[in-house]
Scaffold this motif. Structure first.
Motif, PDB file in Angstrom:
ATOM      1  N   SER A   3     -29.855  63.092 -25.826  1.00  4.97           N
ATOM      2  CA  SER A   3     -29.283  61.897 -26.425  1.00  4.97           C
ATOM      3  C   SER A   3     -28.795  60.901 -25.386  1.00  4.97           C
ATOM      4  O   SER A   3     -28.552  59.755 -25.713  1.00  4.97           O
ATOM      5  N   THR A   4     -28.634  61.277 -24.135  1.00  4.92           N
ATOM      6  CA  THR A   4     -28.122  60.388 -23.092  1.00  4.92           C
ATOM      7  C   THR A   4     -29.095  60.255 -21.920  1.00  4.92           C
ATOM      8  O   THR A   4     -28.717  59.748 -20.870  1.00  4.92           O
ATOM      9  N   ILE A  61     -37.019  62.931 -14.148  1.00  3.18           N
ATOM     10  CA  ILE A  61     -36.888  62.396 -15.502  1.00  3.18           C
ATOM     11  C   ILE A  61     -38.189  61.735 -15.933  1.00  3.18           C
ATOM     12  O   ILE A  61     -38.671  61.918 -17.065  1.00  3.18           O
ATOM     13  N   TYR A  62     -38.789  60.947 -15.034  1.00  2.00           N
ATOM     14  CA  TYR A  62     -40.018  60.224 -15.399  1.00  2.00           C
ATOM     15  C   TYR A  62     -41.211  61.165 -15.558  1.00  2.00           C
ATOM     16  O   TYR A  62     -42.127  60.887 -16.322  1.00  2.00           O
ATOM     17  N   ASN A  67     -40.672  66.971 -22.100  1.00  2.00           N
ATOM     18  CA  ASN A  67     -40.853  65.960 -23.160  1.00  2.00           C
ATOM     19  C   ASN A  67     -39.541  65.470 -23.751  1.00  2.00           C
ATOM     20  O   ASN A  67     -39.518  64.917 -24.859  1.00  2.00           O
ATOM     21  N   ALA A  68     -38.433  65.668 -23.034  1.00  2.00           N
ATOM     22  CA  ALA A  68     -37.124  65.237 -23.544  1.00  2.00           C
ATOM     23  C   ALA A  68     -37.038  63.714 -23.605  1.00  2.00           C
ATOM     24  O   ALA A  68     -36.516  63.135 -24.571  1.00  2.00           O
ATOM     25  N   ARG A  69     -37.550  63.021 -22.575  1.00  2.00           N
ATOM     26  CA  ARG A  69     -37.502  61.561 -22.558  1.00  2.00           C
ATOM     27  C   ARG A  69     -38.384  60.987 -23.670  1.00  2.00           C
ATOM     28  O   ARG A  69     -38.016  60.005 -24.341  1.00  2.00           O
ATOM     29  N   LYS A  70     -39.550  61.596 -23.855  1.00  2.00           N
ATOM     30  CA  LYS A  70     -40.476  61.134 -24.900  1.00  2.00           C
ATOM     31  C   LYS A  70     -39.842  61.272 -26.280  1.00  2.00           C
ATOM     32  O   LYS A  70     -39.955  60.368 -27.132  1.00  2.00           O
ATOM     33  N   ASP A  71     -39.158  62.397 -26.513  1.00  2.00           N
ATOM     34  CA  ASP A  71     -38.521  62.624 -27.817  1.00  2.00           C
ATOM     35  C   ASP A  71     -37.400  61.625 -28.053  1.00  2.00           C
ATOM     36  O   ASP A  71     -37.201  61.148 -29.192  1.00  2.00           O
ATOM     37  N   GLU A  72     -36.635  61.291 -26.983  1.00  2.00           N
ATOM     38  CA  GLU A  72     -35.524  60.360 -27.157  1.00  2.00           C
ATOM     39  C   GLU A  72     -36.031  58.959 -27.483  1.00  2.00           C
ATOM     40  O   GLU A  72     -35.452  58.255 -28.322  1.00  2.00           O
ATOM     41  N   LEU A  76     -35.306  56.773 -30.926  1.00  2.00           N
ATOM     42  CA  LEU A  76     -34.797  55.401 -31.005  1.00  2.00           C
ATOM     43  C   LEU A  76     -35.646  54.541 -31.934  1.00  2.00           C
ATOM     44  O   LEU A  76     -35.149  53.593 -32.558  1.00  2.00           O
ATOM     45  N   GLY A  77     -36.926  54.878 -32.021  1.00  2.00           N
ATOM     46  CA  GLY A  77     -37.811  54.114 -32.904  1.00  2.00           C
ATOM     47  C   GLY A  77     -37.862  54.660 -34.317  1.00  2.00           C
ATOM     48  O   GLY A  77     -38.641  54.187 -35.143  1.00  2.00           O
ATOM     49  N   GLY A  78     -37.059  55.673 -34.606  1.00  2.00           N
ATOM     50  CA  GLY A  78     -37.019  56.243 -35.937  1.00  2.00           C
ATOM     51  C   GLY A  78     -38.073  57.291 -36.183  1.00  2.00           C
ATOM     52  O   GLY A  78     -38.208  57.794 -37.301  1.00  2.00           O
ATOM     53  N   GLN A  79     -38.844  57.627 -35.168  1.00  2.00           N
ATOM     54  CA  GLN A  79     -39.902  58.621 -35.339  1.00  2.00           C
ATOM     55  C   GLN A  79     -39.362  60.000 -34.986  1.00  2.00           C
ATOM     56  O   GLN A  79     -39.549  60.514 -33.894  1.00  2.00           O
TER      57      GLN A  79
END
Length: 512
Positions: A3-4, A61-62, A67-72, A76-79
């Motif tokens: 989440s952060t 991170i990049y 896949n934590a960044r991809k999920d976040e 944010l886009g509601g998906q």
């Protein structure tokens, strides 16, 4: 964490940018002393390391392996996996933020710029020994003791060692293949690297050594490494005969044991002898070949199926290959040491000058000089010094300003006096020239000539004139006068030698 994750990414980029600005701001300030320069370099070095660490985290991170960044980003886009829409995701986030602030009512915003600005006032802790004078001089006393107490070293003074330690190519190649020399070389390289990292923290030592290794490989293949090009090297390869331990450099079995068990084993295998047993047994077996030819040795000393080196060519080739690899490692360390000595050349010269100076000072004078340096360091201003207009390059007075030109002419400060005894050092003005006869530089030069620095030698700056005058003084004092009573020799029937006085006394007493 998911989440952060984007906030961590943003904060990391901000931290890198802040540190870059601080580095630029710090380097714009010109240090006024050697100590301040060290503090500045180490501050910048610490900030560069922080940037490197933060950048490494950003790369992780990049890469997003979990896949934590991809999920976040998708959340944010509601998906989301639960199928909630954009507004549901937004209100869920808003609820989390309100809940956080409700639990932390006393939380306050910290201005990060103030925290980073404190880094510019930081004085990093850099450890130097008293002899190193905060990075101005080298402290090689331990390595000097290791050198003079070794078989490859010479019994020389510390000041002479400062000229020798940077020239390992002058040591005999056979002495370099001992364990003692390898350990000494490792200790010397380790100290020089440690000293260089403390005094020049912004230099990239890995890049310097990488360049040294590249150049070394080319020269090694061509057999042009200084100190390794002639004996035992033919087109970059070590011959089988030179791969053996040279027993001429060892007088006892105990000395030969210092080579080490592996080297002894290789040398014995190359000769076709048995390689088993303790270190002492191996050394004793190899030492037999110093005075006894292989064909005359007892058969019990030879390995099975082997009588001499020709019958054991495989072992000789293996020993030669091992010897070549060890020689290459030693030569590479020597190349690195030479490169570091080139970079520290000015420091080495200052160290030698300081050692010679201290030899001519008393303990009280050294303590007074040390206290004076500490006072000067404490009273140095942190502000940039205002540049003084001094086109004639006049000496500075007590107030930090150039002295008047008439005073410069009155004292004859434009007149140069050179002293050959001081190594052709220049003294400006008659007063400085007369005063230098009692200073450390002239005293050290006279001591090197073996002449006492008395009033008789004032105004004498030529080495030849000083030697001629010293011989005349000795003749006048009767030091070099022929004294037959003490120096004329007599021999009795048994071949005993006496001077004239002793021979006459013994003859009168009827003893001879």
């Amino acid at each position: 964490m998911s989440s952060t994750l984007l906030e961590v990414t943003r904060a990391s980029h901000e931290e890198v940018e802040r540190l870059e600005r601080l580095i630029v701001k710090d380097l714009q300030h010109e240090p006024t002393s050697n100590r301040e320069r060290l503090f500045q370099n180490h501050r910048v070095r610490n900030m560069i390391e922080s940037i490197t660490t933060t950048t490494g985290k950003l790369i992780e991170i990049y890469e997003d392996k979990d896949n934590a960044r991809k999920d976040e980003i998708a959340a944010l886009g509601g998906q989301t996996a639960s199928g909630t829409n954009v507004f549901s995701a937004f209100y869920d986030r808003l609820k989390e933020i309100r809940e956080y602030h409700r639990r932390h009512l006393n939380a306050r915003v910290v201005d990060a710029s103030e925290e980073y600005e404190e880094l510019l006032k930081e004085e990093p802790r850099v450890e130097f020994s008293g002899e190193e004078g905060y990075g101005r001089y080298l402290d090689l006393h331990e390595l000097y003791n290791e050198y003079v107490n070794s078989k490859f070293g010479e019994s020389i003074e510390y000041s002479a060692y400062l000229d020798v330690f940077s020239k390992p190519h002058k040591i005999s190649r056979n002495l370099k293949l001992t364990r003692q020399y390898r350990e000494y070389l490792e200790h010397l390289l380790e100290y020089l690297v440690y000293f260089f990292q403390r005094t020049e923290p912004l230099q990239d030592l890995d890049r310097i050594f990488s360049k040294v290794e590249t150049e070394f490989e080319d020269l090694w293949e061509d057999g042009k490494i200084q100190g390794w090009e002639s004996k035992g090297l033919e087109n970059g390869h070590v011959s089988a005969q030179d791969s053996l331990i040279d027993l001429d450099y060892y007088t006892t079995v105990q000395e030969l044991m210092e080579v080490g068990p592996e080297k002894l084993k290789e040398a014995l295998a190359a000769l076709g002898l048995k390689t088993g047993g303790t270190v002492q047994q191996r050394a004793e077996r190899l030492f037999l070949t110093k005075h006894t030819p292989l064909e005359q040795l007892d058969r019990k000393h030879f390995a099975k199926g082997s009588r001499n080196i020709e019958q054991n060519g495989v072992a000789a080739a293996a020993a030669a290959a091992s010897q070549k690899a060890d020689s290459k490692k030693i030569a590479l360390k020597e190349a690195k040491i030479k490169r570091l000595c080139e970079l520290l050349n000015e420091t080495i010269l200052q160290t030698k000058e300081n050692v010679e100076k201290k030899q001519a000072l008393t303990y009280e004078e050294m303590e007074a000089e040390r206290e004076e340096e500490e006072v000067q360091a404490d009273t140095e201003s942190d502000d940039d010094e205002q540049q003084i207009y001094n086109p004639l390059k006049l000496p500075m007075g007590w107030d930090g300003k150039p002295i008047p030109y008439w005073l410069y002419k009155l004292h004859g400060l434009g007149q140069e006096f050179k002293c050959e005894i001081c190594g052709n050092h220049s003294y400006w003005g008659r007063r400085a020239f007369e005063r230098h006869f009692k200073e450390w530089r002239h005293q050290h030069g006279m001591r090197c000539l073996g002449i006492p620095n008395t009033k008789n030698f004032n105004e004498i700056t030529s080495i030849q004139e000083a030697k001629v005058l010293w011989e005349r003084i000795q003749e006048r004092q009767g030091v070099n006068k022929w004294r037959p009573d003490l120096e004329e020799e007599y021999e009795d029937k048994e071949g005993n030698i006496y001077n004239k006085k002793t021979f006459t006394d013994l003859q009168r007493q009827g003893l001879i």
